[in-house]
Write a protein that holds these residues in place. Sequence first.
Motif, short mmCIF file in Angstrom:
data_model
loop_
_atom_site.label_atom_id
_atom_site.label_comp_id
_atom_site.label_asym_id
_atom_site.label_seq_id
_atom_site.Cartn_x
_atom_site.Cartn_y
_atom_site.Cartn_z
N ALA A 11 16.61 15.77 -1.02
CA ALA A 11 16.15 14.47 -1.51
C ALA A 11 14.77 14.21 -0.93
CB ALA A 11 17.12 13.37 -1.10
N LYS A 12 13.79 14.09 -1.81
CA LYS A 12 12.40 13.90 -1.37
C LYS A 12 11.95 12.49 -1.73
CE LYS A 12 11.75 17.44 -3.92
NZ LYS A 12 11.20 18.54 -4.75
N LEU A 13 11.48 11.76 -0.72
CA LEU A 13 11.04 10.38 -0.91
C LEU A 13 9.54 10.30 -0.68
CD1 LEU A 13 13.75 8.66 1.34
CD2 LEU A 13 13.99 9.45 -1.02
N THR A 14 8.81 9.73 -1.63
CA THR A 14 7.38 9.53 -1.46
C THR A 14 7.09 8.04 -1.49
OG1 THR A 14 6.82 11.63 -2.53
CG2 THR A 14 5.07 10.01 -2.33
N PHE A 15 6.61 7.52 -0.36
CA PHE A 15 6.27 6.11 -0.24
C PHE A 15 4.81 5.92 -0.64
CE2 PHE A 15 9.82 6.91 2.54
CZ PHE A 15 10.65 5.82 2.31
N ILE A 16 4.59 5.02 -1.60
CA ILE A 16 3.26 4.88 -2.20
C ILE A 16 2.71 3.48 -1.98
CG2 ILE A 16 1.93 5.06 -4.33
CD1 ILE A 16 4.10 6.94 -5.41
N CYS A 17 1.49 3.43 -1.44
CA CYS A 17 0.77 2.17 -1.25
C CYS A 17 -0.65 2.40 -1.76
CB CYS A 17 0.78 1.79 0.23
SG CYS A 17 0.52 0.03 0.55
N THR A 18 -1.43 1.38 -1.84
CA THR A 18 -2.78 1.55 -2.39
C THR A 18 -3.61 2.50 -1.54
OG1 THR A 18 -2.72 -0.69 -3.32
CG2 THR A 18 -4.88 0.36 -3.11
N HIS A 19 -3.72 2.22 -0.24
CA HIS A 19 -4.63 2.98 0.62
C HIS A 19 -3.94 4.01 1.50
CE1 HIS A 19 -7.01 -0.92 0.10
NE2 HIS A 19 -7.65 -0.01 -0.61
N ASN A 20 -2.61 4.05 1.48
CA ASN A 20 -1.85 4.95 2.37
C ASN A 20 -2.38 4.81 3.80
OD1 ASN A 20 -1.34 8.55 2.71
ND2 ASN A 20 0.07 6.89 3.09
N SER A 21 -2.38 3.56 4.26
CA SER A 21 -2.94 3.30 5.59
C SER A 21 -2.00 2.55 6.53
CB SER A 21 -4.24 2.49 5.47
OG SER A 21 -3.99 1.24 4.84
N ARG A 22 -1.04 1.79 5.98
CA ARG A 22 -0.19 0.98 6.84
C ARG A 22 1.28 1.09 6.43
NH1 ARG A 22 -5.07 -1.46 6.22
NH2 ARG A 22 -6.06 -2.42 8.04
N ARG A 23 1.68 0.32 5.40
CA ARG A 23 3.09 0.23 5.05
C ARG A 23 3.71 1.55 4.60
NH1 ARG A 23 1.74 -4.58 1.05
NH2 ARG A 23 -0.22 -3.39 1.12
N SER A 24 2.98 2.34 3.85
CA SER A 24 3.54 3.61 3.38
C SER A 24 3.75 4.58 4.53
CB SER A 24 2.63 4.23 2.31
OG SER A 24 1.29 4.30 2.76
N HIS A 25 2.84 4.57 5.51
CA HIS A 25 3.03 5.44 6.68
C HIS A 25 4.20 4.98 7.53
CE1 HIS A 25 -1.14 7.24 6.21
NE2 HIS A 25 -0.35 8.27 6.42
N PHE A 27 7.70 11.48 2.56
CA PHE A 27 6.27 11.70 2.39
C PHE A 27 5.61 10.35 2.11
CE2 PHE A 27 8.76 15.26 0.94
CZ PHE A 27 8.14 16.37 1.51
N SER A 28 4.30 10.32 2.11
CA SER A 28 3.59 9.10 1.74
C SER A 28 2.26 9.46 1.11
CB SER A 28 3.36 8.20 2.97
OG SER A 28 2.43 8.78 3.86
N GLY A 29 1.74 8.51 0.33
CA GLY A 29 0.45 8.71 -0.32
C GLY A 29 -0.05 7.40 -0.90
N GLY A 30 -1.24 7.43 -1.43
CA GLY A 30 -1.83 6.23 -1.98
C GLY A 30 -2.41 6.45 -3.36
#
Length: 246
Positions: free
Chosen positions: A74-88, A109-112
């Motif tokens: 199961a792969k989870l990618t958390f996405i935010c605009t800048h990948n700088s705070r909440r997604s990390h 994982f995370s990205g923006g």
Amino acid sequence: MIMKTIIAIGLIVLCCTGCSTTRQSASNESLLPPLHPYVNEVAMELDLVPAERKVVLGAIVTSITAQLETGANAKLTFICTHNSRRSHMSQIWAQTAAYYYGLNKVSAFSGGTEVTACNCRTVTAMRRVGFDITDATTGDNPIYLVRYAEDRPPIRAYSKLYNADANPKRDFIALMTCSAADKSCPIVKGAVARYAIHYIDPRLCDDTPTETTAYNERCREIAREMFYIMSEVRRQMKVATVASRP
């Protein structure tokens, strides 16, 4: 009759002991010692997750469990605009929670939608709760190595697009952590499911007297919800295992 009673009591004790000791994986023993107090507190306050949040979090649990039951990761990618705070924060806490509950096939994982940098305030907030974070590089978009366990490789935290080479390209669950990214990216290519789990941006309190409080609160909220998700996934997986027994 007395002997039968003793045996029955013994079996009950063993069952109860098993329930208490399997609450999390034995690998939890390798969680970094500075993290133990904070993590143990979070794991005990899952009832504080609001009922309305449990609805969407429950849907995420179902998606994760469905993937795991097929034998896939199961792969989870958390996405935010800048990948700088909440997604990390979400990525780090999701991976830590998966480890805590022995879900070895869950990867975060995370990205923006844009590339900036993992904000130094995010790093400071995560260090405050016990993560071991080292600066691996310097520059405008430094890489931070985030350690949460002694027997797991560190998480490489830096700002990147959600579809960057370091992230999965298909069959992942997309989790939108901010409303701006949610609106600007209505379709996440390659995702098998997409959920909105918006968090208030602690950036709104940057350089104010409430900055530390804002980051601490967001860290705690995200930690609690990631632990809720993983605890429910573990529970459902155990139920499925028992149900499949002849």
